[in-house]
Design a protein around this motif. Structure first.
Motif, PDB file in Angstrom:
ATOM      1  N   ARG A  79     -22.269   4.323 -49.611  1.00  0.00           N
ATOM      2  CA  ARG A  79     -22.785   2.989 -49.826  1.00  0.00           C
ATOM      3  C   ARG A  79     -22.370   2.050 -48.693  1.00  0.00           C
ATOM      4  NH1 ARG A  79     -19.889  -0.637 -52.288  1.00  0.00           N
ATOM      5  NH2 ARG A  79     -21.612  -1.259 -53.632  1.00  0.00           N
ATOM      6  N   ASN A  80     -23.355   1.314 -48.208  1.00  0.00           N
ATOM      7  CA  ASN A  80     -23.155   0.229 -47.248  1.00  0.00           C
ATOM      8  C   ASN A  80     -22.766   0.667 -45.843  1.00  0.00           C
ATOM      9  OD1 ASN A  80     -23.705  -1.447 -49.412  1.00  0.00           O
ATOM     10  ND2 ASN A  80     -21.557  -1.780 -49.888  1.00  0.00           N
ATOM     11  N   ALA A  81     -22.855   1.948 -45.529  1.00  0.00           N
ATOM     12  CA  ALA A  81     -22.565   2.396 -44.163  1.00  0.00           C
ATOM     13  C   ALA A  81     -23.856   2.435 -43.356  1.00  0.00           C
ATOM     14  CB  ALA A  81     -21.894   3.766 -44.174  1.00  0.00           C
ATOM     15  N   VAL A  82     -24.683   1.370 -43.451  1.00  0.00           N
ATOM     16  CA  VAL A  82     -25.972   1.363 -42.772  1.00  0.00           C
ATOM     17  C   VAL A  82     -25.817   1.194 -41.263  1.00  0.00           C
ATOM     18  CG1 VAL A  82     -27.301   0.598 -44.770  1.00  0.00           C
ATOM     19  CG2 VAL A  82     -26.213  -1.090 -43.300  1.00  0.00           C
ATOM     20  N   GLY A  83     -24.763   0.510 -40.840  1.00  0.00           N
ATOM     21  CA  GLY A  83     -24.534   0.340 -39.411  1.00  0.00           C
ATOM     22  C   GLY A  83     -23.610   1.381 -38.828  1.00  0.00           C
ATOM     23  N   GLY A  84     -22.799   1.981 -39.661  1.00  0.00           N
ATOM     24  CA  GLY A  84     -21.813   2.947 -39.211  1.00  0.00           C
ATOM     25  C   GLY A  84     -20.563   2.819 -40.052  1.00  0.00           C
ATOM     26  N   ALA A  85     -19.484   3.396 -39.567  1.00  0.00           N
ATOM     27  CA  ALA A  85     -18.229   3.377 -40.319  1.00  0.00           C
ATOM     28  C   ALA A  85     -17.058   3.322 -39.358  1.00  0.00           C
ATOM     29  CB  ALA A  85     -18.119   4.600 -41.229  1.00  0.00           C
ATOM     30  N   ILE A  86     -16.017   2.636 -39.789  1.00  0.00           N
ATOM     31  CA  ILE A  86     -14.735   2.652 -39.087  1.00  0.00           C
ATOM     32  C   ILE A  86     -13.756   3.376 -39.993  1.00  0.00           C
ATOM     33  CG2 ILE A  86     -12.858   1.269 -38.153  1.00  0.00           C
ATOM     34  CD1 ILE A  86     -14.872  -0.866 -37.440  1.00  0.00           C
ATOM     35  N   ASN A  87     -13.280   4.506 -39.522  1.00  0.00           N
ATOM     36  CA  ASN A  87     -12.445   5.400 -40.309  1.00  0.00           C
ATOM     37  C   ASN A  87     -11.030   5.364 -39.748  1.00  0.00           C
ATOM     38  OD1 ASN A  87     -11.982   7.273 -42.333  1.00  0.00           O
ATOM     39  ND2 ASN A  87     -12.530   9.027 -41.072  1.00  0.00           N
ATOM     40  N   ILE A  88     -10.098   4.830 -40.521  1.00  0.00           N
ATOM     41  CA  ILE A  88      -8.710   4.705 -40.098  1.00  0.00           C
ATOM     42  C   ILE A  88      -7.876   5.744 -40.849  1.00  0.00           C
ATOM     43  CG2 ILE A  88      -6.716   3.173 -39.941  1.00  0.00           C
ATOM     44  CD1 ILE A  88      -8.672   0.819 -39.970  1.00  0.00           C
ATOM     45  N   ILE A  89      -7.144   6.565 -40.109  1.00  0.00           N
ATOM     46  CA  ILE A  89      -6.323   7.620 -40.703  1.00  0.00           C
ATOM     47  C   ILE A  89      -4.865   7.326 -40.388  1.00  0.00           C
ATOM     48  CG2 ILE A  89      -5.770  10.083 -40.719  1.00  0.00           C
ATOM     49  CD1 ILE A  89      -9.166   8.987 -39.493  1.00  0.00           C
ATOM     50  N   THR A  90      -4.039   7.275 -41.423  1.00  0.00           N
ATOM     51  CA  THR A  90      -2.615   7.034 -41.241  1.00  0.00           C
ATOM     52  C   THR A  90      -1.844   8.348 -41.364  1.00  0.00           C
ATOM     53  OG1 THR A  90      -2.173   6.569 -43.584  1.00  0.00           O
ATOM     54  CG2 THR A  90      -2.900   4.740 -42.217  1.00  0.00           C
ATOM     55  N   GLU A  91      -0.610   8.346 -40.893  1.00  0.00           N
ATOM     56  CA  GLU A  91       0.205   9.554 -40.890  1.00  0.00           C
ATOM     57  C   GLU A  91       0.676   9.895 -42.309  1.00  0.00           C
ATOM     58  OE1 GLU A  91       0.958  11.637 -38.588  1.00  0.00           O
ATOM     59  OE2 GLU A  91       0.793  10.665 -36.621  1.00  0.00           O
ATOM     60  N   ASP A  92       0.611  11.197 -42.651  1.00  0.00           N
ATOM     61  CA  ASP A  92       1.234  11.693 -43.867  1.00  0.00           C
ATOM     62  C   ASP A  92       2.699  12.023 -43.578  1.00  0.00           C
ATOM     63  OD1 ASP A  92      -0.973  11.451 -45.463  1.00  0.00           O
ATOM     64  OD2 ASP A  92      -1.596  13.543 -45.273  1.00  0.00           O
ATOM     65  N   PRO A  93       3.536  12.053 -44.601  1.00  0.00           N
ATOM     66  CA  PRO A  93       4.936  12.430 -44.389  1.00  0.00           C
ATOM     67  C   PRO A  93       5.068  13.831 -43.801  1.00  0.00           C
ATOM     68  CG  PRO A  93       4.646  11.435 -46.548  1.00  0.00           C
ATOM     69  CD  PRO A  93       3.276  11.643 -45.992  1.00  0.00           C
ATOM     70  N   ASP A  94       6.113  14.031 -43.000  1.00  0.00           N
ATOM     71  CA  ASP A  94       6.410  15.314 -42.374  1.00  0.00           C
ATOM     72  C   ASP A  94       7.418  16.065 -43.243  1.00  0.00           C
ATOM     73  OD1 ASP A  94       7.323  17.422 -40.656  1.00  0.00           O
ATOM     74  OD2 ASP A  94       6.541  16.277 -38.952  1.00  0.00           O
ATOM     75  N   LEU A  95       7.094  17.309 -43.604  1.00  0.00           N
ATOM     76  CA  LEU A  95       7.976  18.102 -44.456  1.00  0.00           C
ATOM     77  C   LEU A  95       9.010  18.893 -43.666  1.00  0.00           C
ATOM     78  CD1 LEU A  95       5.444  19.517 -47.089  1.00  0.00           C
ATOM     79  CD2 LEU A  95       6.960  17.539 -47.296  1.00  0.00           C
ATOM     80  N   ASP A  96       8.930  18.873 -42.340  1.00  0.00           N
ATOM     81  CA  ASP A  96       9.794  19.723 -41.526  1.00  0.00           C
ATOM     82  C   ASP A  96      10.900  18.975 -40.806  1.00  0.00           C
ATOM     83  OD1 ASP A  96       8.245  21.988 -42.176  1.00  0.00           O
ATOM     84  OD2 ASP A  96       6.779  21.456 -40.626  1.00  0.00           O
ATOM     85  N   GLN A  97      10.696  17.720 -40.473  1.00  0.00           N
ATOM     86  CA  GLN A  97      11.680  17.026 -39.669  1.00  0.00           C
ATOM     87  C   GLN A  97      11.586  15.517 -39.903  1.00  0.00           C
ATOM     88  OE1 GLN A  97      10.756  17.415 -35.479  1.00  0.00           O
ATOM     89  NE2 GLN A  97       8.560  17.248 -35.839  1.00  0.00           N
ATOM     90  N   VAL A  98      12.651  14.829 -39.492  1.00  0.00           N
ATOM     91  CA  VAL A  98      12.662  13.379 -39.539  1.00  0.00           C
ATOM     92  C   VAL A  98      11.932  12.842 -38.317  1.00  0.00           C
ATOM     93  CG1 VAL A  98      14.115  11.318 -39.509  1.00  0.00           C
ATOM     94  CG2 VAL A  98      14.821  13.322 -40.825  1.00  0.00           C
TER      95      VAL A  98
END
Length: 839
Positions: A217-236
């Motif tokens: 819905r409403n993506a008639v012009g396009g989309a801005i897709n922002i992806i944030t980091e998920d937590p890391d299970l292996d290291q700090v």
């Protein structure tokens, strides 16, 4: 490496070849010099060895002139060329370390709901990692158009208006944006209260053109897709940034991710930005306050096995800002008493504060099976903004709007299935399918208008009557005359729109040959829009409403509608082996449709018999494009041509005399355009780490049918109807947009030094469909520069930057009212020092 003498390629970059291609005809008696001229580092070209062929391959017999194959040995039989794989280990060890540019990255995107290399996706898309954004000087949404031709971002009344390829919306109230914004695959429906600061992210994708099948819905012009980091299970992992700039700017952000157990990880990120305001002036006799913005995001990841994971996330955003609009060109009638303002040093009769609070909570669960992956999403988003806006933009107390709550609450849920490489027919078929649910309420609850001073002064009313304007202005004069009996002289407005939608979608890509794919997709959606509460009336001193002019709800006749739509997509993808198109070119041609929600005109001051309905906005798009690597694979070139037809585009208009303060109109639009982007090393055989980025968009945007349009008379500034704007340029859309950047990375003691300069150009455009001079933005160009040093032992980067260093004067927005043209200027030169640290 293969040598090619003048291989033809796409005409748009042919003239650049002599400058940026490796020296191909240079000869030398010194074989080491020739060897260095021909060597392109694998980190720049994407090749896996220095022979110019992929792992396990050798140059073919038809490699062309310059091949080291025996068949071609006679071509340069007097020049002893040493192959790169014949270098001794000692020689390699003695070579200086070649600097790596942050601009050169293999970027994986999720534009088709699966992870794919950006060059393999048959969609016009630009994606930026944090390193690229920092290298290009981008800190927030306002900066993105400087590096993304075809994207424009402007402001009005504290809201962001985003356009892609000329398709967008200038709404800041009850119509939804035409460019959809997603954060971690969750839809954000608010143009007001959106993501103003990116904070700590993993990637930003700008998808150009309709995305109605997968993004809905409403993506008639396009989309801005922002992806944030998920937590890391292996290291700090940790990172921090602090920035100091002029106007006493202090920006800071941080990120921390840590495993709590073998299967549990947690992350938290936050930011705070504050500064003095970049414009001088006063509001209610006090200096304009500077903005303060802060926010945080927390995530919890639980992955008990390789086949299952769940993420819980929460984010908050709190911002305080002002939304000034200086009346620089008062209208001749309603603005006759207003002295013109200096837009960089204006004075307002009312305080103009704004406070915005955004909260989001979402859950994402994934289960991984042999044949498919299952994802389940759920979210709840709220936004609440309180603001005061000086509608006449002057130091006179004429009209202002006090919005106690411009609120939005939305819920969404989605189930998505995606094929895997182990599924049925995986060798030739990829598919994705899902179900989506969305409901929301959005609007003013309430806002009130103070307009008493416009008519309570008998001298002002008499002046209007002497001008012969009594009949034209009688509805407003009668209304404000009636306000004298009420202590506040205010009109109370409640305008809340509801939405309920459900959709199903599917898309599949079939590989029919090793060079030809076909993609078919579609989305069926049933959506209901309705008035939750839409009323107006006279406000008493205790906040109650004394006399109501209008009172509608979802049970009122004509206050509820349902739209059923099907949005298909067809894409043909070709991967020919034509060397003149570059290395592994992708050619694609697509046709698709998308639909934007219907809405109602519900913000009214004067009595109306029924709510005016605005039908859904629909777009049909044809596109052809190419993605390829040229100059031996060292350069990336993408280009597209497209044709957009938009029916019932929703165009916002604001006027006191139009029967309501804010209304929407419907218009048909057509946009024909072309765009390209190029990333290439410059003279790589002579200079290490020097990269050129060029992007451009060329548009022909016009209203093909826009009759009976609302506007303002160019002479008097009074509200007018029955205008014909057919053939005019679409608002906020420049015909030419250009971005050029040159970046040099050098190896220096302790790390790397990076210097960059860029230039962004936008041709003229207009802020109102009538395309008069007082609605015009002249063409302008922005120059920026940065120098940064990375101290590798500490992984600490220090950057000195400047944006708009030539003090270019341009607008963030121009808001036209009955009283004149209200201008919001963009900042002049911004400069400062930024420090980034990662652990």
């Amino acid at each position: 490496m293969r040598i090619s003498k003048g291989v033809p390629f796409v005409a748009a970059i042919a003239m650049l070849g002599a400058t940026i291609a490796p020296a191909q005809d240079r000869v030398s008696d010194d074989s080491s010099v020739l060897d260095e001229l021909l060597w392109v580092d694998e980190s720049e070209s994407g090749a896996t060895d220095r022979s110019g062929a992929p792992d396990g391959d050798t140059p073919s017999d038809d490699a062309g002139p310059g091949s080291t194959d025996e068949a071609d040995a006679g071509t340069y039989d007097t020049i002893p060329v040493r192959r790169a794989d014949e270098r001794t280990e000692a020689a390699r060890a003695s070579e200086p370390r070649r600097p790596a540019s942050r601009l050169v990255e293999e970027i994986v995107v999720t534009a088709q709901k699966r992870e794919e290399n950006i060059q393999d996706v048959p969609i016009s898309i630009q994606a930026f990692t944090p390193g690229v954004l920092d290298a290009r000087g981008v800190q927030n949404a306002q900066d993105l158009p400087l590096i993304t031709p075809g994207l424009t971002v402007t402001q009005q009344v504290g809201s962001v208006s985003t356009y892609i390829r000329g398709v967008g919306s200038d709404t800041f109230t009850l119509g939804e944006p035409s460019v959809a914004t997603y954060v971690d695959e969750i839809y954000y429906p608010m143009s007001t209260g959106g993501i103003q600061n990116f904070g700590t992210i993993k990637r930003i994708e700008v998808l150009k053109g309709p995305q109605g099948t997968l993004f809905g819905r409403n993506a008639v012009g396009g989309a801005i897709n922002i992806i944030t980091e998920d937590p890391d299970l292996d290291q700090v992992r940790a990172s921090a940034q602090v920035q100091f700039g002029n106007y006493d700017t202090i920006d800071a952000r941080g990120y921390l991710s840590a495993p709590l157990a073998d299967s549990v990880g947690v992350s938290i990120s936050g930011f705070r930005n504050e500064s003095d305001y970049y414009l001088d002036g006063t509001a209610d006799g006090e200096p304009l306050p500077g903005p303060v913005e802060q926010g945080a995001r927390g995530k919890l990841l639980w992955s008990p096995s390789e086949r299952f994971e769940i993420v819980l996330a929460a984010a908050i955003l709190d911002s305080k800002f002002i939304n000034p609009g200086a009346n620089t060109e008062p209208s001749q009638v309603l603005g006759a008493l207003i002295p013109p303002q200096d837009p960089r040093n204006a004075h307002y009769s009312q305080k103009i504060p704004a406070h915005n609070e955004v909260e989001s909570y979402y859950v994402r669960a994934k289960a991984f099976f042999d044949g498919f992956d299952l994802k389940v999403f759920g979210s709840r988003l709220t936004s609440d903004i309180a603001l005061n806006y000086d509608f006449d933009g002057s130091s006179l107390p004429l009209v202002d709007f006090n919005t106690l709550s411009l609120a939005s609450t939305s819920h969404s849920a989605e189930i998505q299935l995606t094929s895997t490489d182990q599924g049925w027919a995986a060798s030739w078929l990829k598919w994705v399918a899902g179900l989506y649910y969305f409901d929301a309420e959005q609007g003013f609850n309430p806002t009130y208008a103070r307009i008493g001073n416009l008519s309570l002064d008998p001298d002002v009313v008499a002046e209007y009557e002497l001008l012969g304007l009594g009949d034209l202005l009688s509805p407003v004069l009668d209304l404000v005359d009636g306000l004298a009996a009420f202590p506040t002289g205010e009109v109370n407005i409640i305008a809340v729109i509801g939405t309920s939608a459900i959709a199903g979608y599917a898309q599949a890509t079939a590989t029919l040959t090793d060079w030809f794919d076909i993609t078919l997709g579609g989305r069926y959606q049933s959506e209901e829009r309705f008035c939750v509460e839409c009323s107006s009336g006279l406000r008493n001193s205790d906040g109650s409403v004394g006399i109501k002019f209008n009172d509608f709800d979802k049970n009122s006749p004509g206050a509820r509608s349902r739209t059923n739509s099907f949005n298909p997509k067809v894409s043909l993808d070709f991967r020919p082996s034509w060397s003149w198109l570059g290395d592994e070119p992708l050619l694609y041609a697509s046709w698709q449709r998308a639909t934007k929600s219907a809405t109602y005109n519900v913000v009214t001051i004067l009595p109306v018999s029924s709510l005016e309905y605005l039908p859904p906005e629909r777009i049909t798009t044809w596109e052809m494009g190419i993605k390829t690597r040229v100059f031996g694979g060292a350069s990336t070139f993408n280009a597209a041509v497209f044709h957009n037809e938009i029916d019932n585009a929703q165009v916002q208009f604001a006027s006191l005399l139009a029967g309501g303060t804010i209304t929407f109109q419907s218009a048909d639009q057509r946009i024909i355009g072309a765009e390209f982007d190029l990333l290439t090393p410059v003279l790589p055989s002579l200079v290490d780490g020097l990269y050129l980025t060029v992007g451009a968009a060329f548009l022909d945007p016009e209203y093909t049918e826009f009759r009976d349009a609302k506007g303002f008379d160019e002479t008097t500034g009074l509200y007018s109807e029955n205008n014909d704007y057919t053939g005019n340029q679409i608002t906020r859309v420049p015909e030419v947009q250009l971005s050029v950047s040159l970046s040099q990375t050098l190896t220096v003691p302790g790390g790397t030094l990076e210097a960059a300069a860029d230039y962004s150009y936008l041709s003229e455009y207009y802020f109102l469909p009538q395309s008069t001079d007082n609605t015009k933005q002249d063409a302008y160009g922005i120059v920026g520069a940065r120098v940064s040093y990375l101290y590798e032992p500490w992984n600490l980067r220090v950057t000195a930057y400047g944006r708009n260093i030539t003090d270019e004067d341009y607008y963030y927005g121009r808001f036209i009212t009955d009283f004149g043209t209200l201008d919001t200027m963009a900042p002049l030169a911004l400069y400062g020092l930024r420090m980034n640290w990662e652990f």
